[in-house]
Enzyme design. Structure first.
Site, PDB file in Angstrom:
ATOM      1  N   GLU A 250       1.608 -25.523  31.467  1.00 20.65           N
ATOM      2  CA  GLU A 250       1.786 -24.075  31.975  1.00 20.65           C
ATOM      3  C   GLU A 250       1.801 -23.857  33.343  1.00 20.65           C
ATOM      4  OE1 GLU A 250       3.029 -22.560  29.630  1.00 20.65           O
ATOM      5  OE2 GLU A 250       2.712 -24.005  27.920  1.00 20.65           O
ATOM      6  N   CYS A 284       1.335 -15.505  35.647  1.00 23.85           N
ATOM      7  CA  CYS A 284       2.438 -16.248  35.814  1.00 23.85           C
ATOM      8  C   CYS A 284       3.664 -15.608  34.887  1.00 23.85           C
ATOM      9  CB  CYS A 284       2.149 -17.744  35.181  1.00 23.85           C
ATOM     10  SG  CYS A 284       1.884 -17.631  33.289  1.00 23.85           S
ATOM     11  N   GLU A 386       7.186 -18.578  44.326  1.00 22.04           N
ATOM     12  CA  GLU A 386       6.282 -18.047  43.585  1.00 22.04           C
ATOM     13  C   GLU A 386       5.186 -17.400  44.444  1.00 22.04           C
ATOM     14  OE1 GLU A 386       3.315 -19.893  41.156  1.00 22.04           O
ATOM     15  OE2 GLU A 386       3.530 -18.495  39.595  1.00 22.04           O
TER      16      GLU A 386
HETATM   17  N1  LIG Z   1      -0.981 -19.758  35.748  1.00 22.79           N
HETATM   18  C1  LIG Z   1      -0.186 -19.892  36.914  1.00 22.79           C
HETATM   19  O1  LIG Z   1       1.001 -19.884  36.857  1.00 22.79           O
HETATM   20  C2  LIG Z   1      -0.969 -20.244  38.074  1.00 22.79           C
HETATM   21  C3  LIG Z   1      -0.387 -20.601  39.315  1.00 22.79           C
HETATM   22  N2  LIG Z   1      -1.220 -20.580  40.363  1.00 22.79           N
HETATM   23  C4  LIG Z   1      -0.238 -20.870  41.539  1.00 22.79           C
HETATM   24  O2  LIG Z   1      -0.637 -21.981  42.176  1.00 22.79           O
HETATM   25  C5  LIG Z   1      -0.775 -21.460  43.435  1.00 22.79           C
HETATM   26  C6  LIG Z   1      -2.272 -22.469  43.765  1.00 22.79           C
HETATM   27  O3  LIG Z   1      -3.157 -22.001  43.220  1.00 22.79           O
HETATM   28  P1  LIG Z   1      -4.571 -22.751  42.790  1.00 22.79           P
HETATM   29  O4  LIG Z   1      -5.707 -22.173  42.576  1.00 22.79           O
HETATM   30  O5  LIG Z   1      -4.705 -23.637  43.987  1.00 22.79           O
HETATM   31  O6  LIG Z   1      -3.898 -23.529  41.498  1.00 22.79           O
HETATM   32  P2  LIG Z   1      -4.009 -25.036  41.081  1.00 22.79           P
HETATM   33  O7  LIG Z   1      -2.970 -25.378  40.127  1.00 22.79           O
HETATM   34  O8  LIG Z   1      -4.336 -25.657  42.223  1.00 22.79           O
HETATM   35  O9  LIG Z   1      -5.500 -24.838  39.992  1.00 22.79           O
HETATM   36  C7  LIG Z   1      -5.491 -24.806  38.696  1.00 22.79           C
HETATM   37  C8  LIG Z   1      -6.378 -25.480  38.078  1.00 22.79           C
HETATM   38  O10 LIG Z   1      -6.334 -27.132  38.307  1.00 22.79           O
HETATM   39  C9  LIG Z   1      -7.386 -27.492  39.102  1.00 22.79           C
HETATM   40  N3  LIG Z   1      -6.740 -28.670  39.962  1.00 22.79           N
HETATM   41  C10 LIG Z   1      -6.264 -28.687  41.221  1.00 22.79           C
HETATM   42  N4  LIG Z   1      -5.735 -29.849  41.405  1.00 22.79           N
HETATM   43  C11 LIG Z   1      -5.756 -30.918  40.473  1.00 22.79           C
HETATM   44  C12 LIG Z   1      -5.255 -31.950  40.073  1.00 22.79           C
HETATM   45  N5  LIG Z   1      -4.747 -32.615  41.057  1.00 22.79           N
HETATM   46  N6  LIG Z   1      -5.501 -32.590  38.958  1.00 22.79           N
HETATM   47  C13 LIG Z   1      -6.226 -31.788  38.044  1.00 22.79           C
HETATM   48  N7  LIG Z   1      -6.572 -30.453  38.346  1.00 22.79           N
HETATM   49  C14 LIG Z   1      -6.500 -30.051  39.701  1.00 22.79           C
HETATM   50  C15 LIG Z   1      -8.119 -26.739  39.813  1.00 22.79           C
HETATM   51  O11 LIG Z   1      -9.334 -26.877  40.350  1.00 22.79           O
HETATM   52  C16 LIG Z   1      -7.932 -25.629  38.651  1.00 22.79           C
HETATM   53  O12 LIG Z   1      -8.894 -25.775  37.620  1.00 22.79           O
HETATM   54  C17 LIG Z   1      -1.124 -19.956  43.436  1.00 22.79           C
HETATM   55  O13 LIG Z   1      -1.031 -19.337  44.714  1.00 22.79           O
HETATM   56  C18 LIG Z   1      -0.218 -19.825  42.462  1.00 22.79           C
HETATM   57  O14 LIG Z   1       1.074 -19.734  43.192  1.00 22.79           O
HETATM   58  C19 LIG Z   1      -2.414 -20.552  40.545  1.00 22.79           C
HETATM   59  C20 LIG Z   1      -3.237 -20.289  39.443  1.00 22.79           C
HETATM   60  C21 LIG Z   1      -2.417 -19.875  37.992  1.00 22.79           C
HETATM   61  O1  LIG Z   2      -1.212 -16.563  26.796  1.00 22.73           O
HETATM   62  C1  LIG Z   2      -0.984 -15.270  27.663  1.00 22.73           C
HETATM   63  O2  LIG Z   2      -1.011 -14.385  27.043  1.00 22.73           O
HETATM   64  C2  LIG Z   2      -0.756 -15.183  29.149  1.00 22.73           C
HETATM   65  C3  LIG Z   2      -1.000 -16.679  29.701  1.00 22.73           C
HETATM   66  C4  LIG Z   2      -0.865 -16.542  31.286  1.00 22.73           C
HETATM   67  C5  LIG Z   2      -0.716 -17.510  31.736  1.00 22.73           C
HETATM   68  O3  LIG Z   2      -0.636 -18.713  31.577  1.00 22.73           O
HETATM   69  C6  LIG Z   2      -0.986 -17.305  33.507  1.00 22.73           C
HETATM   70  O4  LIG Z   2      -0.825 -16.337  33.899  1.00 22.73           O
HETATM   71  O5  LIG Z   2      -0.887 -18.448  34.081  1.00 22.73           O
END
Ligand SMILES: NC(=O)C1=CN([C@@H]2O[C@H](COP(=O)(O)OP(=O)(O)OC[C@H]3O[C@@H](n4cnc5c(N)ncnc54)[C@H](O)[C@@H]3O)[C@@H](O)[C@H]2O)C=CC1
Ligand SMILES: O=C(O)/C=C/C=C(\O)C(=O)O
Length: 484
Positions: A250, A284, A386
């Protein structure tokens, strides 16, 4: 004053990281370090995976009613402790405490209850070949699975992953974001209180580099459920390419909001503002590209600006706060960098555009004004990348086809919302937009039974309801011929 140390939860016990390394955990509203998070290593990870492996035979053979009982106890405990959990989430993440309580913690309990019930209702298919044979499908748990969650909706997304994994009889090694580890730590204590058997769920803290990546490529991990950035999702896909693991990814979104002249104007203004700026735009699903039919463009943008300007921005711990701090200093700098970029690309700020200087307790916090930008082309980076923060753009369109084509002009394909009272148009457009979720005259209205996930760079696989139950089980067909 010594800082509170978060602990791992391995084999039913709260434990310190083996080599004693910790990361600073900041409170976003103040910028101050207020706790320490384990920076665990591969020895800690081995203990967690081994514990999950040992717990698997018993848990996978536990009757559904018993699994449901334990999970429901956990949900009860979340509800009992909802105020403390909401406060912890607001401190750790910067989100408003009222939002934390009514959305994050409410949903965490609902996730667990939903899948507790689902496991008692789950059944598998049978396919009859008339007078020849009967096929039936076994759906067995996979074994040890990994659940990796992000910082934006910490306990909400953590439980959204672990609940179906546990309900289907898997054992889990879960890694919350190192940026917001607190609620998962508190949740571990509730697991002990609820009597979840040792090793069934293991929670290990650390960065993506120290724990996330090694966890995903660990040979004993059979499936990975991940929510986070698209680049991280790609890294996981590449790193595990030769390992034949099941993956549910996701990822990010750059979601279009389509506003038509015949929408319910007042309500749409309010909901479009919420869709863009809820959780400081760090969901997201947030609608960050707003397309408005030209005949109402001026009126709608003015009303949207007025709506956003009346948000109560402030200390996340105050009940009246509607808009809090961004999650971290690097994230705030990323968002401010995009606001700068938007102006370089020719955008005009209709409101916002700066870091907010707060007074008192929050003087050092990571606050950015909710920002609306006009005058940009669809193809510029501001409209294609994003931002994941409180920044949205507005553009005008003339026809339904143009609205769809602007909505689809994106590498992402997660969610879209459509605002119009012409329901035939809504059906037509819902079919044409390239994304996994379409909301009509609503946003983030969630039925946990529905498939949830995105297309293109927004990920692969679906969560929710039966999709999640199927992801965490292996189907096996048994074909029995009659009178061979
Ligand atoms: N739900 C979403 O769509 C999200 C999007 N983001 C986007 O990603 C950008 C970066 O944010 P981050 O906090 O750095 O997100 P991230 O994708 O790095 O972190 C999400 C999770 O993945 C883990 N992770 C990081 N690198 C990994 C790897 N190589 N293998 C397995 N797990 C790993 C992190 O420790 C954390 O638990 C944000 O600025 C935003 O644009 C961030 C968080 C949530
Ligand atoms: O399951 C939901 O209602 C919302 C999910 C939201 C995310 O996955 C996100 O912000 O990363």
């Amino acid at each position: 004053m010594s800082l509170k140390k978060i602990q791992n939860y391995i084999n039913g016990v709260l434990t310190d990281p083996i080599d004693g390394h910790y990361l600073d955990n900041h409170e976003p509203a103040t910028g101050l370090v207020y706790a320490l998070t384990p920076e665990s290593n591969e020895q800690d990870l081995k203990l967690a995976v081994d514990a999950a492996e040992q717990a698997f035979p018993a848990w996978s053979n536990t009757p559904a009613e018993h699994k449901a009982k334990v999970l429901n106890r956990l949900a009860d405990l979340i509800e009992v402790h909802q105020n403390d959990l909401a406060k912890a989430e607001a401190i750790d993440n910067g989100k408003p405490i009222t939002l934390a309580k009514n959305v994050d913690i409410y949903r965490a309990a609902a996730n667990i209850r939903f899948f507790a019930q689902a496991c008692t209702q789950y059944s598998s298919e049978s396919h009859s070949m008339e007078n020849v044979a009967i096929n039936y499908t076994l759906r067995d748990p996979l074994g040890v699975v990994a659940c990796i969650s992000p910082w934006n909706l910490p306990l909400y997304l953590f439980t959204w992953k672990i609940a179906p994994a546990l309900a289907t009889g898997n054992t889990v090694v879960a890694k919350p974001s190192e940026i917001t580890p607190m609620s998962a730590y508190l949740f571990a204590k509730l697991c002990i209180e609820a009597g979840l058997p040792a090793g069934v769920l293991n929670i290990i803290h650390g960065t993506g580099q120290s724990i996330g990546a090694p966890l995903t490529i660990h040979p004993k991990i059979k499936a990975i459920s991940f929510t986070g950035g698209s680049n991280t999702g790609t890294s996981i896909k590449q790193a595990t390419a030769n390992q034949h693991k099941k993956l549910s990814l996701e990822l990010g979104g750059k979601n279009p909001t389509l506003v038509f002249a015949d929408c319910d104007f007042e309500r749409t203004v309010k909901e479009v503002a919420r869709a863009a700026f809820a959780n400081q735009g760090q969901i997201c699903l947030c609608g960050s590209r707003i397309y408005i039919e030209r005949s109402i463009y001026q009126r709608f943008t003015q009303a949207l600006v007025a709506e956003v300007n009346q948000l109560t921005i402030g200390d996340p711990l105050l009940a009246e706060t509607q808009f809090g701090a961004l999650v971290s200093q690097p994230h705030m700098e990323k968002v401010l960098g995009y606001i700068e970029l938007a102006q370089q690309e020719g955008g005009q700020l209709l409101t916002g555009g700066s870091q907010l200087e707060m007074q008192g307790r929050c003087a050092g916090g990571y606050f950015v004004q909710p920002t609306i930008v006009a005058g940009l082309s669809n193809s510029c980076r501001t409209n294609q990348e994003e931002i994941f923060g409180p920044v949205c753009t507005v553009q005008a369109f003339d026809t339904d086809d143009q609205a769809v084509s602007m909505a689809n002009d994106s590498a992402y394909g997660l969610a879209c919302s459509i605002w119009s009272q012409d329901i035939s148009r809504c059906h037509r457009l819902a079919k044409k937009v390239n994304c996994g979720i379409v909301w009509v005259n609503c946003w983030l209205l969630r039925d946990l039974r529905t498939p949830f996930g995105g297309m293109k760079a927004s990920g692969s696989g679906r969560e929710g309801g039966l999709e999640a139950m199927r992801f965490f089980t292996e189907p096996k067909n048994v074909c029995i011929q009659f009178n061979p």
